[in-house]
Design an enzyme around this catalytic site. Sequence first.
Site, mmCIF file in Angstrom:
data_model
loop_
_atom_site.group_PDB
_atom_site.id
_atom_site.type_symbol
_atom_site.label_atom_id
_atom_site.label_comp_id
_atom_site.label_asym_id
_atom_site.label_seq_id
_atom_site.Cartn_x
_atom_site.Cartn_y
_atom_site.Cartn_z
ATOM 1 N N TYR A 197 -6.130 -5.601 24.924
ATOM 2 C CA TYR A 197 -5.909 -4.430 25.810
ATOM 3 C C TYR A 197 -6.792 -3.350 25.731
ATOM 4 O O TYR A 197 -7.659 -2.907 24.367
ATOM 5 C CB TYR A 197 -4.640 -3.958 25.036
ATOM 6 N N GLU A 252 -6.394 1.004 33.012
ATOM 7 C CA GLU A 252 -6.095 0.342 32.141
ATOM 8 C C GLU A 252 -6.457 -1.489 32.057
ATOM 9 O O GLU A 252 -6.454 -1.736 33.441
ATOM 10 C CB GLU A 252 -3.790 -0.233 32.128
#
Length: 390
Positions: free
Chosen positions: A109, A197
């Site tokens: 991530y 993101e």
Amino acid sequence: MNIHEYQAKEIFRKYGVPVPRGRVAFTVDEAVEAAKELGGSLWVVKAQIHAGGRGLGGGVKLAKSLDEVREWADKILGMTLVTHQTGPEGKVVHKVYIEEGADIQKEFYLGMLLDRAAEMPVMMASTEGGMEIEKVAAETPEKIVKVTIDPTVGFQGFHGRKLAFGLGLPKEEIGTFIKFAKALYEVYMDNDAEMIEINPLIKTGDGKFLALDAKMGFDDNALYRHPDISEMRDLEEEEPTELEAKAHGLSYIKLDGNVGCMVNGAGLAMATMDIIKHEGGEPANFLDVGGGANPETVAKGFEIILKDPNVKAIFVNIFGGIVRCDRVANGILEATKITDVNVPVVVRLDGTNAEEAAEILKNANIENIIAAENLADGARKAVAAAKGEL
């Protein structure tokens, strides 16, 4: 303002942030043609909506043939995709992104947003790629590594090394990762982004890093500097009542509760939602009528709130300063004339011309308007009214 994955990846490419090749498609035939153009024998068909969790909701499918591309595109286009971010009502899929398959060795991530406490951008990385970062933060916060970046200094090698060490990357891959992270920082800063993101960021079998997903949100107040990004706005993905409110100078955000809120001032609006929660209720919206409210804008506010079928009561909480309370009272009366106000309305008016406003409402003799003595009393009555206890 949010944009779609395929649009975010267009921006990424301009800055040298590696992404898989892909094409957007609006019909099944376009999806098949896109797969043919990309070539290969493995594709991913991705629903394009402004929400995360698409894979879990059935909006991301792997296709191993052109027939499967057609099959999945046909199923996904037009479906109502429900994820943890769309709410139970879901969102209708109007377009899909056809992307080439990737050799995934490891998922991570990587994201950026503003750390309001530090008053600086923060870049976050985690080994738990593919999972909801909120869940990771709640259950295993030690698996998230963060670096705050002073904009006067910019992204430096030590920022990248801290992130890379936190991800446990081998020495030979650290330089590649730092280059990727630095490019992402430039995307964030140059475009006045509020949030980026990448979930997942993948490492391929040959040690390269690719943004397999991409989410971007931008500061609406800075869009005048980015006409190219403004053109990416997809109004079909935005709440219609929020757009209508904006057109009338109202700040409105739809929520999931049943107590409608009409307040002047963002701070008071936030406090109003807090006290509704404190009293055991759930706010249905944020609505700031602003400092220049008049009877027409107040009436429009009522109209917009009542478009939400979940609203069972409305709490009008006005502290008169620039906005005079008598104007708000007249707006409430105007709303009852042009809109079917069929739920209880709890009214707390204080400040400039509050006494005059009280007389206006009293003399109007409208059955479902309930006076509140103060903020706490108003919140209690609004929550009780929404529960049918008043």
